[in-house]
Design an enzyme around this catalytic site. Structure first.
Site, mmCIF file in Angstrom:
data_model
loop_
_atom_site.group_PDB
_atom_site.id
_atom_site.type_symbol
_atom_site.label_atom_id
_atom_site.label_comp_id
_atom_site.label_asym_id
_atom_site.label_seq_id
_atom_site.Cartn_x
_atom_site.Cartn_y
_atom_site.Cartn_z
ATOM 1 C CE LYS A 5 -46.383 -16.215 101.273
ATOM 2 N NZ LYS A 5 -46.183 -16.582 99.763
ATOM 3 C CD GLN A 20 -48.730 -16.756 97.005
ATOM 4 O OE1 GLN A 20 -48.085 -16.062 97.799
ATOM 5 N NE2 GLN A 20 -48.707 -18.146 96.969
ATOM 6 C CG ASP A 51 -41.043 -16.668 96.728
ATOM 7 O OD1 ASP A 51 -40.780 -17.289 97.989
ATOM 8 O OD2 ASP A 51 -41.791 -16.727 96.116
#
Ligand code: NAD
Length: 296
Positions: free
Chosen positions: A54, A98, A121
């Site tokens: 990422k 994460q 997200d």
């Protein structure tokens, strides 16, 4: 019939190129650089690989990457303080924590502490609600990637019969919401669904997000259907570890009209959509138009 292969790797490269071009324009015309902060708690090896990837791709499209690696025994208050800091930081337009978090941390609490406008997200309860009610939301990256592939292949999804297998908050449910928003007729199937092969056979669009290697076989697929395989499963075959999807590719590809391979299908779309979401968040934060073709 042999299905057309939906090349997610090439599509993701195209998404990244479009994001990079828009980032360059933002910098030049507005003096703004989108920034993405990624928070990793602990040393989970798969998470480390994702976070590295990422960060690398964020920089490659011209954005600023802020990485925060915290030890596995980080307490909730410390993590929440960091999130509050990132919420207040004007250089940060997207925040990603994460998952999975170590078990002593409450993932719902942590995710819901992120400013919803920076929740790239799309897991914050506000974004879930906005998506469900058809309002402007941040949309989870993997389902957004699947939607882009489906729109590219099929054009309008209106009235099409879609079956999503899996009802997770990360993939299945938001995928179903997105299909519904595009006016598809949507069935959500899951581990308790009766006669699953019959349900799947009626679909023009099949999205498999189950986490069971090669569960969906060719005899489940209606002729000409578009099959999106979200599954990423590591299995041992002929003494080697290989990646397979939730769909049995060879048999399904004989019946389907189009299918995503694993690897090289949905997988690469997820990070590309994370970058697209960061650009969207940055554009919204600055009152600029939405990046065209990169949102739901
Ligand atoms: P999950 O375990 O949270 O959810 C799986 C869902 O499948 C559940 O809703 C369950 O009801 C359903 N299910 C389980 N067994 C079933 C069965 N026998 N029949 C029908 N339904 C069944 O998983 P998830 O997070 O949604 O992920 C699903 C898969 O997608 C995994 O393989 C995961 O690795 C992969 N994934 C890929 C990406 C990507 O970037 N490509 C992103 C997220 C997840």
């Amino acid at each position: 019939m042999t299905a057309e292969v939906i090349d997610g790797k090439a599509f993701a490269a195209d998404v990244r190129a479009r994001v990079a071009a828009l980032v360059a324009k933002l910098k030049e015309e507005q003096g703004i650089t989108p920034g993405l902060a990624v928070v990793l708690v602990g040393e989970d090896p798969a998470s480390q690989v994702y976070v590295r990837s990422k960060g690398k791709q964020t920089v490659e499209v011209g954005m600023e990457s802020f990485e925060h690696r915290l030890p596995a025994d980080t307490d909730e208050a410390t993590l929440l303080d960091l999130i509050a800091e990132l919420n207040a930081d004007a250089r940060v337009h997207g925040i990603l924590v994460q998952l999975p978090l170590p078990p002593h941390l409450n993932a719902d609490l942590v995710i819901n502490a992120i400013d919803p406008a920076k929740d790239v997200d799309g897991f914050h309860i506000s974004n879930v609600g906005l998506l469900a009610t058809g309002q402007k939301a941040m949309v989870p990256c993997t389902p957004l990637g699947c939607l882009m592939l489906l729109r590219d292949r099929l054009g309008s999804l209106s009235g099409r019969n879609a079956v999503v297998i899996g009802r997770s908050n990360i993939v299945g449910k938001p995928m179903a919401q997105l299909l519904l928003r595009d006016s598809a007729t949507v069935t959500i199937a899951h581990s308790r669904t009766r006669d699953l092969p019959d349900v799947v056979r009626k679909a023009e669009i099949v999205v498999a997000a189950v986490g069971r290697p090669e569960m969906v076989t060719g005899d489940w697929i209606g002729p000409g259907a578009t099959v999106i395989d979200v599954g990423i499963n590591r299995i041992e075959r002929d003494g080697k570890t290989v990646l397979v999807g939730d769909v049995h590719y060879e048999s399904a590809a004989r019946v389907a009209g189009a299918i995503t391979p694993v690897p090289g299908g949905v997988g690469p779309m997820t990070i590309a959509c994370l970058l697209a979401n960061t650009l969207t968040a940055c554009s919204r934060a600055n009152g600029l138009p939405e990046p065209e073709g990169l949102t739901a």
